[in-house]
Design an enzyme around this catalytic site. Structure first.
Site, PDB file in Angstrom:
ATOM      1  N   LYS A 187      -6.802   5.284 -19.819  1.00 21.78           N
ATOM      2  CA  LYS A 187      -7.155   5.687 -21.187  1.00 21.78           C
ATOM      3  C   LYS A 187      -5.945   5.562 -22.122  1.00 21.78           C
ATOM      4  O   LYS A 187      -5.423   4.472 -22.263  1.00 21.78           O
ATOM      5  CB  LYS A 187      -7.743   7.109 -21.153  1.00 21.78           C
ATOM      6  N   TYR A 231     -15.496  15.758 -16.938  1.00 21.28           N
ATOM      7  CA  TYR A 231     -15.812  14.333 -16.906  1.00 21.28           C
ATOM      8  C   TYR A 231     -16.898  14.122 -15.837  1.00 21.28           C
ATOM      9  O   TYR A 231     -16.834  14.730 -14.767  1.00 21.28           O
ATOM     10  CB  TYR A 231     -14.533  13.570 -16.544  1.00 21.28           C
ATOM     11  N   ARG A 271       0.846  -1.208   0.000  1.00 20.20           N
ATOM     12  CA  ARG A 271       0.000   0.000   0.000  1.00 20.20           C
ATOM     13  C   ARG A 271       0.880   1.256   0.000  1.00 20.20           C
ATOM     14  O   ARG A 271       0.490   2.313  -0.489  1.00 20.20           O
ATOM     15  CB  ARG A 271      -0.963  -0.006   1.200  1.00 20.20           C
TER      16      ARG A 271
END
Ligand code: PLP
Length: 410
Positions: A224, A125, A61
């Site tokens: 993306k 967005y 983490r």
């Protein structure tokens, strides 16, 4: 061999050779470190590692060598060819997250607390807008959405709202392709002691480098174009204030727990290797598709920053190397024509998201922006019949033939 500080002239050399391949087994590709924790040979070694600045071999983490290799490439991409105030190569700190939304949560929560205000442009967005207007509001953080292209309005809003700490920009915006002037907004913001973050997802660092224009933070949904193949989710937050990134931002990142995972990081590293050659083809295809659609009788309007009819064509041409390969368009027949068109496509893929090697076509009003009230979404440029197209790297002739046959069926 760690190539982190090597200087490369071109983007492809950089994305092929920056990521560390740290391993004892001569692996050619960066290994996938699928491990939650890291071992110490002795208690003393553990103490030393915890005291050090390298957080990549403690607990996943906090960091992991596969994430670190992706982060090095992302830092090199956004800093490519840039220098700091002293004329030295710009050093950035990237924090890889599990998704764009996770990176955005770290960005907002490490920069804003209850009582603070955030300014953003009204075309965003869908997920970003919902995060601001629904969740940040609940946490006591106010969001003001205005047309930040109007610099008098931006200055007035800053004068009237002394609690503004951050201006968040998304340019080009998904899916309206509105563009805002990063450099002039950074100048105004900095004069008021306000920081600026830029969502560079649609442009990619290949087309636009916001740090060169004054940005304090750059954000990407690496899901993306950076990944490029639609094979994984990732998000990244980059900053040039290394001290702030390594302390406050890192704390929020680690304690919110939005870390990536080794396999998705590996897919991102592999995807970024072809960023430049993919973008060249995405961009040239998009320019041709936009010309074709613009002349077509069934189409009311095409939004593509490369067309001189686009309201933000001038600023888009100034701050991007080429025009981003995202197009949206309005069919004359509205929502019904939109459905028929989508159903008739044989080559293009019907899917939300963007930036994959294949062309993706979606309908924002019923998909990505479903959560935004109709009047609001129309005001922001997302009409009922708007179709969004993320242009892929198919051979152009096949794309044009598919669009022509689908348009003939509406
Ligand atoms: C997809 C996207 C996001 C959100 O990223 P995820 O990886 O889906 O969490 C944010 N901004 C823009 C412009 C996007 O296209």
């Amino acid at each position: 061999m760690n190539m982190k500080n090597k200087k490369f002239k071109g983007i492809s050399t950089l994305t092929l050779h920056t990521a560390a391949k740290e391993n004892n087994n001569s692996s050619h590709t960066t290994p996938i470190y699928a491990t939650s924790t890291f071992t110490f040979d002795t208690a003393e070694e553990g103490m030393e590692r915890f005291k050090g600045t390298d957080k990549t071999k403690l607990y996943t983490r906090w960091g992991n060598p596969t994430f670190a290799a992706a982060e090095q490439t992302l830092e090199a991409l956004e800093a490519h060819g840039l220098t700091n105030e002293k004329g030295e190569p710009l050093q950035l700190k990237a924090l890889l997250h599990s998704s764009g939304q996770a990176a955005m949560s770290t960005l907002f929560l490490s920069n804003l607390s209850a009582g603070d205000t955030l300014i953003s442009h009204f075309s965003l967005y869908g997920g970003t807008q919902e995060l601001m207007q629904k969740l940040l509001t609940e946490a006591g953080i106010k969001t003001i959405l205005i047309d930040v292209r109007d610099s008098a309005l931006l200055k007035q809003t800053l004068e009237e709202n002394k609690a503004v700490k951050l201006i968040h920009l998304e340019t080009p915006a998904n899916p309206t392709l509105q563009c805002v002037d990063i450099e002039s907004i950074c100048t105004i913001a900095h004069a008021h002691g306000v920081k600026v973050s830029v969502d560079n997802t649609v442009a990619t660092p290949y087309l636009q480098q916001p740090f060169a224009l004054g940005a304090d933070f750059v954000f990407h949904s690496a899901t993306k174009f950076l990944n490029g193949h639609g094979s994984a989710l990732n998000g990244v937050l980059l900053g040039k204030d290394l001290e702030f990134m390594n302390t406050k931002v890192w704390k929020w990142h680690v304690l919110l727990g939005g870390n990536s995972n080794a396999f998705d990081s590996y897919l991102l590293i592999q995807g970024m290797k072809t960023l430049e050659i993919r973008m060249e083809r995405h961009c040239s295809n998009a320019a041709k598709v936009a010309q074709f659609l613009d002349k077509h009788a069934a189409i009311e309007k095409v939004n593509y920053t490369g067309l001189s009819s686009h309201p933000d064509h001038t600023i888009a041409s100034k701050q991007m190397k080429q025009h981003a390969p995202l197009i949206s368009f309005e069919l004359k027949g509205g929502i019904e024509a939109g459905k028929k068109f989508l159903n008739a496509l044989e080559v293009c893929t019907r899917a939300v998201s963007l930036g994959t090697v294949d062309t993706l076509v979606s309908h924002p009003a019923s998909m990505t922006h479903f959560g935004i009230p109709r009047e609001e979404r129309i005001k922001y440029g997302i009409s009922d019949g708007l179709i969004r197209m993320s242009v892929g790297i198919e051979n152009y002739e096949d794309l044009e033939a598919d669009l022509a046959q689908a348009l003939s069926k509406i």
